[in-house]
Design an enzyme around this catalytic site. Structure first.
Site, PDB file in Angstrom:
ATOM      1  N   HIS A 126       0.850  -1.155  -0.045  1.00  0.00           N
ATOM      2  CA  HIS A 126      -0.183   0.179   0.052  1.00  0.00           C
ATOM      3  C   HIS A 126       1.010   1.231   0.234  1.00  0.00           C
ATOM      4  O   HIS A 126       0.831   2.306  -0.713  1.00  0.00           O
ATOM      5  CB  HIS A 126      -0.757   0.029   1.100  1.00  0.00           C
ATOM      6  CG  HIS A 126      -1.501   1.129   1.363  1.00  0.00           C
ATOM      7  ND1 HIS A 126      -2.933   1.305   1.161  1.00  0.00           N
ATOM      8  CD2 HIS A 126      -1.571   2.499   1.719  1.00  0.00           C
ATOM      9  CE1 HIS A 126      -3.534   2.636   1.326  1.00  0.00           C
ATOM     10  NE2 HIS A 126      -2.573   3.355   1.762  1.00  0.00           N
ATOM     11  N   GLU A 127       1.904   1.130   0.863  1.00  0.00           N
ATOM     12  CA  GLU A 127       2.543   2.670   0.853  1.00  0.00           C
ATOM     13  C   GLU A 127       3.523   2.706  -0.210  1.00  0.00           C
ATOM     14  O   GLU A 127       3.852   3.684  -0.878  1.00  0.00           O
ATOM     15  CB  GLU A 127       3.414   2.479   2.246  1.00  0.00           C
ATOM     16  CG  GLU A 127       2.712   2.477   3.525  1.00  0.00           C
ATOM     17  CD  GLU A 127       1.520   3.417   3.716  1.00  0.00           C
ATOM     18  OE1 GLU A 127       1.845   4.504   3.100  1.00  0.00           O
ATOM     19  OE2 GLU A 127       0.652   3.473   4.342  1.00  0.00           O
TER      20      GLU A 127
ATOM     21  N   HIS B 105       1.645   4.373  -2.914  1.00  0.00           N
ATOM     22  CA  HIS B 105       1.657   5.528  -2.881  1.00  0.00           C
ATOM     23  C   HIS B 105       2.348   6.465  -3.674  1.00  0.00           C
ATOM     24  O   HIS B 105       2.260   7.421  -3.915  1.00  0.00           O
ATOM     25  CB  HIS B 105       1.424   6.025  -1.458  1.00  0.00           C
ATOM     26  CG  HIS B 105       0.193   6.192  -0.695  1.00  0.00           C
ATOM     27  ND1 HIS B 105      -0.967   6.775  -1.227  1.00  0.00           N
ATOM     28  CD2 HIS B 105      -0.091   5.488   0.349  1.00  0.00           C
ATOM     29  CE1 HIS B 105      -2.107   6.503  -0.446  1.00  0.00           C
ATOM     30  NE2 HIS B 105      -1.228   5.653   0.631  1.00  0.00           N
TER      31      HIS B 105
ATOM     32  N   GLU C 163      -5.889   6.832  -1.977  1.00  0.00           N
ATOM     33  CA  GLU C 163      -5.820   5.423  -1.039  1.00  0.00           C
ATOM     34  C   GLU C 163      -6.333   4.048  -1.828  1.00  0.00           C
ATOM     35  O   GLU C 163      -6.043   3.391  -1.425  1.00  0.00           O
ATOM     36  CB  GLU C 163      -6.577   5.851   0.108  1.00  0.00           C
ATOM     37  CG  GLU C 163      -5.971   7.092   1.067  1.00  0.00           C
ATOM     38  CD  GLU C 163      -4.711   6.731   1.623  1.00  0.00           C
ATOM     39  OE1 GLU C 163      -4.421   5.541   1.645  1.00  0.00           O
ATOM     40  OE2 GLU C 163      -4.081   7.592   1.676  1.00  0.00           O
TER      41      GLU C 163
ATOM     42  N   ASP D  77      -4.684   0.723  -1.955  1.00  0.00           N
ATOM     43  CA  ASP D  77      -5.253  -0.662  -1.501  1.00  0.00           C
ATOM     44  C   ASP D  77      -5.211  -1.362  -2.574  1.00  0.00           C
ATOM     45  O   ASP D  77      -4.605  -2.703  -2.235  1.00  0.00           O
ATOM     46  CB  ASP D  77      -6.536  -0.332  -1.054  1.00  0.00           C
ATOM     47  CG  ASP D  77      -6.616   0.268   0.218  1.00  0.00           C
ATOM     48  OD1 ASP D  77      -5.748   0.428   1.088  1.00  0.00           O
ATOM     49  OD2 ASP D  77      -7.738   1.050   0.554  1.00  0.00           O
TER      50      ASP D  77
END
EC number: 3.4.24.71
Length: 754
Positions: free
Chosen positions: A591-592, A595, A651, A655
């Protein structure tokens, strides 16, 4: 956040689990070789035909044994055994208790994964939401409490300051003795407040400067120092919109829908005014209504967050002189020189602003507003920020408003929980070494680094298969992924007592004076901010403290950060199957990492600079891919209120990309290390466990009021849609759970970006 691994079906898994060693060779299939009653016949006495038959039978028997041996090896290789260790049995029990196996996973995977947990976990009193993160944070809180209350001679001076701060917070007797006196004296020192008494009519600029720097409030606008998005090796002054007392402009502008909150907010304002000596309510209420009306005017000129997602469009660098022309209501040079003292600011000082239109309009609003109201509004900002450090009457007023705002049921939470949270928020890095030593194993950094490496590799493999991205942009994207820096557990400086003490050298905590300690910290934290202006950005400056149960990506540093607080169960446990770890911390890492390539992160290059490094064709293709997700998530709703697919886009991209990268990384791990043991009684393959682990991270409940607040303020989708939104876009999920095409979790049309 594919291989030769055998993806056993559910039926095969059940069959294997039911077999014991005696069942493999049932008695009625055993073969007995018996000779004649008179003993064995001599080989020489046999006829040539018999001899040839015996040799043939022996050869056939040898061939049969060889075949059985090969089949046995394949059986052992392809069929994972069942893990019956204490850890596996424990985690199986936890998984089972969270599930609702009566629900079809292809119809509603979130309820299938979390239905049991939701039934067993109503929102606790004193909270507006509860979930896996909350549970782990409470665990961390208990550890911090023990550490703060059990001082040792070996702790650093910074750690002792955290303990003094905590003990002052716990000294309720002293806090009750002082009542509102500390804040009333502060207001008087600032020139007064018309709500509670006489005030200085000519101190607008002075009051603004003091409440901004000494008490770190942000009336009208926010001012801070951070890395320049277009020159990430340099810090710069930044100015942005701010000043609302409620979490979003929507609360002010949608008056009918939010009438209950607006009424509750006004009552809260009036109550605090009375507690601070404001006299009769009929005198206070009209003035507080004026402040609320002024905040509504600010809300009208505040730009919605979904319209601020393109950072290349909203970034503007101006000089202090140009800012003076743009927003003349503020005397900017004296203002900046005062709050950044002793740094000298002149007219050519570069300043990054994120909304020219807002600053121009807020300047006009200030010039057209009565000075008394401006003063009332600025002091209200201070009161709102500092009243929680006063006696129980202020706590009661706050709880009453929280019940209206978030649906939080009033409760007598232990004082230590409040004090631990505030101490961690305030001096989290000072108490960080205590927490790290107590919870963070020495090899945890290495283990986390290995997982991150696996996720990066998997992400880059997916990157190479994208059909919508041109080759030059793909090459640059891979370079950016390679350059992402990992920060794990804690910043290094906190483990060196001398370095840690140096950071907190200018902060002093006073025994038994809680309000004073909080005010000193506000001033100290601003001085730390101002001190960064002429320094280069530092990787050791984290935005999250070690105990925090969270993680983040910094675009200007191109780094991903995982505090020690999240590197625990249920996100990661070394004794659990890796299917669970990749579904937990693996998806968090993915997830990070993703980003860095969401709709905002993608605008920054590998060095953390905001610039157009994509080819136009790939930019347009990216927008088409993301439009699918905007529509998908925009069709979800909670209590009839839709999710904002534009506001949550970044986000949602993270995800989906995180789940995909973590799944691929797990497949790579199995290919390299072989199939893992399965968990008992679940009847699930390890691939199914991976998706179940991912979903159970997001088991949570919220009050209706909190759900409403989340929908209009939170850039994340509600937990339910973080799960079903991602898995319904995953072909692999539908394969492993055998979901029919067109079923809710396996729609014909799927969205994919990374």
């Amino acid at each position: 956040m594919m291989s030769t691994y055998k993806r056993a079906t559910l039926d095969e898994e059940d069959l294997v689990d039911s077999l014991s060693e005696s069942d493999v060779y049932p008695n009625h299939l055993q073969v007995n070789f018996r000779g004649p009653r008179n003993g064995q016949r001599c080989w020489a006495a046999r006829t040539p035909v018999e001899k040839r038959l015996v040799v043939l039978v022996a050869l056939l028997a040898a061939a049969l044994v060889a075949c059985l041996a090969v089949l046995g090896i394949q059986y052992q290789t392809r069929t994972p055994s069942v893990c019956l260790s204490e850890a596996c049995i424990s985690v199986t029990s936890s998984i089972l208790s969270s599930m609702d196996p009566t629900v079809d996973p292809c119809q509603d995977f979130f309820t299938y994964a979390c239905g049991g947990w939701i039934k067993a976990n109503p929102v606790p009193d004193g909270h507006s939401r509860w979930g896996t993160f909350s549970n782990l944070w409470e665990h961390n809180q208990a550890i911090i409490k023990h550490l703060l209350e059990n001082s040792t001679a070996s702790v650093s001076e910074a750690e002792r300051k955290a303990q003094v701060y905590y003990r002052a917070c716990m000294n309720e007797t002293r806090i009750e003795e002082l009542k509102a006196k500390p804040l009333m004296e502060l207001i008087e020192k600032l020139g007064g407040w018309n709500i509670t008494g006489p005030w200085d009519k000519d101190n607008f600029q002075d009051t603004l400067q003091v409440v901004t720097s000494h008490y770190h409030t942000s009336p009208f606008f926010s001012v801070y120092v951070s890395a320049d998005s277009k020159n990430s090796n340099s810090n710069v002054i930044q100015v942005d919109q701010s000043g609302l007392g409620l979490p979003s402009r929507d609360y002010y502008l949608n008056k009918t829908e939010n009438e209950k909150v607006l009424t509750g907010y006004l009552n809260y304002m009036v109550q605090l005014g009375k507690l601070l000596g404001g006299g009769a309510e009929d005198t206070i209420r009209p003035q507080m209504q004026q402040i609320l009306d002024f905040e509504t005017a600010l809300a009208n000129i505040t730009i919605p967050q979904e319209k601020r997602r393109d950072e290349e469009l909203i970034y503007h660098k101006v000089t202090a002189a140009e800012l003076q022309t743009l927003a003349p209501a503020i005397n900017w040079l004296p203002f900046l020189n005062t709050i950044f003292y002793p740094v000298e600011i002149n007219e050519s000082e570069p300043i990054v602003i994120y909304d020219k239109e807002y600053l121009s309009k807020v300047s006009t609003l200030i010039n057209s507003t009565d000075k008394c109201l401006l003063n009332n509004y600025m002091i209200w900002n201070l009161v709102r920020k500092t009243s929680s450090f006063l006696d129980q009457r202020f706590q009661d007023a706050d709880e009453k408003f929280m019940e209206v705002m978030y649906g939080t049921k009033k409760t007598c939470l232990p004082r230590w929980k409040f004090c631990v949270s505030d101490t961690e928020n305030t001096l989290g890095f000072a108490l960080g070494p205590m927490f790290v030593k107590a919870t963070f194993a020495e090899d945890s950094k290495n283990i986390a680094s290995e997982i991150i490496l696996e996720i990066k590799k998997a992400f880059e493999e997916s990157l190479s298969t994208l059909k919508w991205m041109d080759e030059d942009t793909r090459k640059s994207a891979k370079e950016k992924a390679d350059a992402i820096y990992n920060m794990i557990g804690y910043p290094n400086f906190i483990m060196d007592p001398k370095e840690l003490d140096k950071v907190f050298n200018d902060y002093t905590a006073v025994p038994d004076l809680y309000f004073e300690n909080a005010m000193r910290f506000f001033n100290f934290s601003w001085r730390v901010t101002a001190d960064q202006l002429r320094k280069a950005p530092n990787r050791d400056q984290w935005s999250m403290t070690p105990p925090m149960v969270n993680a983040y990506y910094s675009p200007t540093k191109n780094e991903i950060v995982f505090p020690a607080g999240i590197l625990q169960a249920p996100f990661y446990t070394r004794s659990s199957p890796n299917a669970l770890n990749f579904g937990g911390i693996g998806v968090v890492v993915g997830h990070e990492l993703t980003h860095a390539f969401d709709d905002q992160g993608r605008e920054y290059d590998k060095d953390g600079n905001l610039r157009p490094w994509w080819k136009n064709s790939s930019v347009e293709a990216f927008k088409q891919q993301t439009a699918c997700m905007v529509e998908q998530y925009g069709n979800y709703s909670v209590n009839g209120e839709p999710v904002n697919g534009r506001h949550t886009l970044g986000e949602n991209i993270a995800d989906n990309g995180g789940l995909k990268a973590a799944y691929r990384a797990y497949q790579n791990w199995v290919k390299k290390n072989g199939a893992e043991q399965t968990l008992p009684t679940l009847g699930l393959t390890n691939n199914q466990l991976f998706f179940l682990s991912f979903a159970q991270v997001w088991c949570s409940v919220r009050t209706p009021e909190s759900s409403h607040e989340g929908l209009i303020t939170d850039p994340h989708s509600p937990s339910r849609f973080r799960v079903i939104g991602s898995i319904s876009n995953s072909k692999e999920f539908s394969e492993h759970f055998h979901c029919p095409p067109g079923s809710p979790m396996n729609p014909h049309h799927k969205c994919e970006v990374w």
